[in-house]
Design an enzyme around this catalytic site. Structure first.
Site, PDB file in Angstrom:
ATOM      1  N   ALA A  76       0.835  -1.204   0.000  1.00 22.36           N
ATOM      2  CA  ALA A  76       0.000   0.000   0.000  1.00 22.36           C
ATOM      3  C   ALA A  76       0.871   1.255   0.000  1.00 22.36           C
ATOM      4  O   ALA A  76       1.822   1.346   0.779  1.00 22.36           O
ATOM      5  CB  ALA A  76      -0.901  -0.005   1.231  1.00 22.36           C
ATOM      6  N   VAL A  77       0.527   2.188  -0.872  1.00 24.73           N
ATOM      7  CA  VAL A  77       1.238   3.461  -0.953  1.00 24.73           C
ATOM      8  C   VAL A  77       0.187   4.562  -1.064  1.00 24.73           C
ATOM      9  O   VAL A  77      -0.755   4.453  -1.855  1.00 24.73           O
ATOM     10  CB  VAL A  77       2.186   3.504  -2.176  1.00 24.73           C
ATOM     11  CG1 VAL A  77       2.900   4.853  -2.265  1.00 24.73           C
ATOM     12  CG2 VAL A  77       3.209   2.368  -2.106  1.00 24.73           C
ATOM     13  N   GLU A 109      -2.956 -11.234  -4.546  1.00 18.57           N
ATOM     14  CA  GLU A 109      -4.225 -10.878  -5.146  1.00 18.57           C
ATOM     15  C   GLU A 109      -4.172  -9.386  -5.426  1.00 18.57           C
ATOM     16  O   GLU A 109      -3.639  -8.623  -4.624  1.00 18.57           O
ATOM     17  CB  GLU A 109      -5.410 -11.156  -4.201  1.00 18.57           C
ATOM     18  CG  GLU A 109      -5.676 -12.626  -3.946  1.00 18.57           C
ATOM     19  CD  GLU A 109      -4.845 -13.193  -2.801  1.00 18.57           C
ATOM     20  OE1 GLU A 109      -4.763 -14.425  -2.688  1.00 18.57           O
ATOM     21  OE2 GLU A 109      -4.265 -12.398  -2.028  1.00 18.57           O
ATOM     22  N   ASN A 114      -7.069  -2.353 -10.807  1.00 21.62           N
ATOM     23  CA  ASN A 114      -5.843  -1.668 -10.406  1.00 21.62           C
ATOM     24  C   ASN A 114      -4.760  -1.892 -11.473  1.00 21.62           C
ATOM     25  O   ASN A 114      -3.802  -2.643 -11.280  1.00 21.62           O
ATOM     26  CB  ASN A 114      -5.393  -2.161  -9.033  1.00 21.62           C
ATOM     27  CG  ASN A 114      -4.308  -1.310  -8.439  1.00 21.62           C
ATOM     28  OD1 ASN A 114      -3.650  -0.531  -9.130  1.00 21.62           O
ATOM     29  ND2 ASN A 114      -4.093  -1.452  -7.145  1.00 21.62           N
ATOM     30  N   TYR A 121       3.375  -5.697 -11.282  1.00 15.51           N
ATOM     31  CA  TYR A 121       3.575  -7.121 -10.999  1.00 15.51           C
ATOM     32  C   TYR A 121       3.982  -7.886 -12.261  1.00 15.51           C
ATOM     33  O   TYR A 121       4.891  -8.714 -12.215  1.00 15.51           O
ATOM     34  CB  TYR A 121       2.323  -7.730 -10.376  1.00 15.51           C
ATOM     35  CG  TYR A 121       1.918  -7.076  -9.071  1.00 15.51           C
ATOM     36  CD1 TYR A 121       2.864  -6.657  -8.135  1.00 15.51           C
ATOM     37  CD2 TYR A 121       0.580  -6.847  -8.764  1.00 15.51           C
ATOM     38  CE1 TYR A 121       2.503  -6.049  -6.949  1.00 15.51           C
ATOM     39  CE2 TYR A 121       0.199  -6.245  -7.571  1.00 15.51           C
ATOM     40  CZ  TYR A 121       1.162  -5.849  -6.673  1.00 15.51           C
ATOM     41  OH  TYR A 121       0.794  -5.251  -5.498  1.00 15.51           O
TER      42      TYR A 121
END
Length: 150
Positions: A76-77, A109, A114, A121
């Site tokens: 998370a950012v 996941e 997104n 990824y």
């Protein structure tokens, strides 16, 4: 300048508040963060990114035992700090720690919408292997992605 460090218990309220902002459909609560922290450093690794002594992102991974897949718990950012290489650095840290513990692969996941995370990824060698319907709430499906270390 972005710096990285291990989280401490005093960070939990900040992380829990960020969860509500970043993952409103399924945020971790304080108890869940405490549970994850309890596994550090044996089966879990977590890292926080800071800018001017303010947490701007965090990540976590779970490696239950050598020879099994690692499970990325979160990356998370904060929106205003994205596209600065923070998530990529988190992934590097997660993968390195997991390989040191003998993980055979990484699993994660990611919400299908997104696109920036999916591209990150893919660029790091992760492949889509399945879809989890409604994983993030009604109508919010997740891609399951995997990267082998072999």
């Amino acid at each position: 300048m972005i710096t990285y460090r291990q989280p401490i218990a005093l960070d939990i309220p900040v992380l829990a508040s960020y969860e509500k902002q970043l993952f409103p459909y399924s945020p971790w609560n304080t108890a869940q963060f405490k549970e994850e922290f309890a596994g550090i450093p044996t089966t879990r690794f977590m890292s926080v990114a800071e800018s001017d002594n303010t947490i701007v992102g965090y990540c976590g991974v779970f490696v239950p035992a050598p020879g099994v897949e690692a499970d990325i718990l979160t990356v998370a950012v904060l929106p205003e700090y994205r596209r600065q290489g923070i998530a990529k650095e988190f992934m590097r840290q997660i993968e390195q720690w997991s390989m040191e513990r003998g993980a055979s692969a990484m699993m994660l996941e990611v919400e299908q919408s997104n696109e920036s995370a999916i591209e990150l990824y893919k660029g790091l060698g992760y492949m889509k292997i399945s879809v989890r319907m409604d994983y993030y709430g009604p109508g919010k499906d997740a891609f399951v992605m995997r990267k082998d270390f072999a």
